[in-house]
Design an enzyme around this catalytic site. Structure first.
Site, PDB file in Angstrom:
ATOM      1  N   LYS A   1      60.537  29.996 -19.801  1.00 22.21           N
ATOM      2  CA  LYS A   1      59.170  30.293 -19.373  1.00 22.21           C
ATOM      3  C   LYS A   1      58.387  29.004 -19.137  1.00 22.21           C
ATOM      4  O   LYS A   1      57.525  28.951 -18.252  1.00 22.21           O
ATOM      5  CB  LYS A   1      58.460  31.171 -20.410  1.00 22.21           C
ATOM      6  CG  LYS A   1      59.010  32.579 -20.522  1.00 22.21           C
ATOM      7  CD  LYS A   1      58.888  33.385 -19.240  1.00 22.21           C
ATOM      8  CE  LYS A   1      57.523  33.992 -19.077  1.00 22.21           C
ATOM      9  NZ  LYS A   1      57.442  34.918 -17.927  1.00 22.21           N
TER      10      LYS A   1
ATOM     11  N   TYR B   1      63.935  32.113 -24.154  1.00 21.00           N
ATOM     12  CA  TYR B   1      62.739  32.664 -23.523  1.00 21.00           C
ATOM     13  C   TYR B   1      61.681  31.586 -23.334  1.00 21.00           C
ATOM     14  O   TYR B   1      61.173  31.368 -22.233  1.00 21.00           O
ATOM     15  CB  TYR B   1      62.195  33.809 -24.376  1.00 21.00           C
ATOM     16  CG  TYR B   1      60.893  34.397 -23.878  1.00 21.00           C
ATOM     17  CD1 TYR B   1      60.868  35.230 -22.772  1.00 21.00           C
ATOM     18  CD2 TYR B   1      59.693  34.126 -24.534  1.00 21.00           C
ATOM     19  CE1 TYR B   1      59.678  35.786 -22.313  1.00 21.00           C
ATOM     20  CE2 TYR B   1      58.502  34.675 -24.090  1.00 21.00           C
ATOM     21  CZ  TYR B   1      58.501  35.509 -22.981  1.00 21.00           C
ATOM     22  OH  TYR B   1      57.314  36.036 -22.532  1.00 21.00           O
TER      23      TYR B   1
END
Length: 267
Positions: free
Chosen positions: A172, A168
């Site tokens: 990101k 993640y």
């Protein structure tokens, strides 16, 4: 009429973007979901709104043809223009979200999770901007907002000792760069392209899966480390987080394009 497209609005922050924007009857609110038949929170919210100004489009961000079709449908609704695009889609399944780089059972499992996160968090944002860009070019605001996170920023990760959430956070971080690349590419056209952090937000009231005891323990430990490293940070409701982002969207312009805008407590 101002027009907004929220990519990923079936629950959490995306759902709150829809609710708040649709309270203004002058707004046209477009929202994409992966499956119209499996979006009960969105259906309930839309049914309680005072205006009939929400248009639900079905599209999975990992399917660029579906995103193109959604953009075409959006243009038919708005008259071929769009003012603000908010990319809120993200891969957030708990079993994968909370793993660090050393927590995978195999290298194949690691590869699979990173590729799936890349498809949603990075390629999904690129395909979405590309698909909606012709509409945005004919809009008046010309604003592209990527919902990002401090978890994709190096200083935050170091201070919070956030080795967890590897796929993640890494993807990101790449998504933040996507916003910067578009900011540079579109600067001569008067666009504002930014990635923004909502802060640490409680989205449990519309979560799509139950959290196991193991994952709940991991999440609590991440929260403990984060609040210890950043004691001014607060756990926000979706209503407060979205109010702040929408106020920011109204105020920013091309001078801020390309920046990552952290939550106020961490700015």
């Amino acid at each position: 009429m101002p027009s907004y497209a929220i990519i990923g609005g079936s629950r959490g922050l995306g759902l709150e973007f829809v609710r708040q924007l649709a309270l203004d009857g002058d707004n046209i609110v477009l929202v994409t979901v992966r499956n119209k038949q499996r979006s009960p929170h969105l259906d309930d919210t839309v049914n309680q709104l005072p205006h009939n100004n929400v248009h639900i489009l079905e599209a999975d961000v990992v399917d660029h043809q579906a995103i193109k079709a959604a953009a075409t449908e959006a243009g038919n609704i708005t008259g071929s223009s769009l003012d603000v695009l908010i990319y809120n889609a993200a891969r957030l399944e708990y079993d994968n979200l909370l793993r660090g780089l050393l927590d995978y059972d195999s290298e194949d499992q690691l590869d699979e999770e990173f590729m799936q996160s890349l498809k949603v968090n990075v390629l999904g944002s690129i395909h979405t901007v590309n698909a909606f860009l012709p509409l945005l070019r004919r809009g008046t605001a010309k604003k592209i907002i990527i919902v990002g996170t401090e978890g994709g920023e190096r200083d935050f990760v170091r201070r919070a000792r956030l080795s967890d959430m590897a796929a993640y956070g890494i993807t990101k971080a790449a998504e933040h760069m996507v916003a910067t690349k578009y900011a540079v590419a579109l600067e001569n056209e008067g666009f504002t392209v930014v990635s923004v952090s909502p802060g640490f937000v409680d989205v449990s009231d519309t979560k799509s899966e139950l959290m196991s005891e193991t994952n709940a323990s991991k999440m609590n430990e991440i929260a403990r480390r984060t609040f210890a490293a950043f004691p001014t940070q607060a756990l926000l409701t979706t209503q407060v987080a979205v109010q702040r982002i929408l106020a920011d969207i109204r105020n920013i312009g091309p001078a801020e394009s390309g920046a990552f805008r952290p939550s106020p407590e961490l700015a």
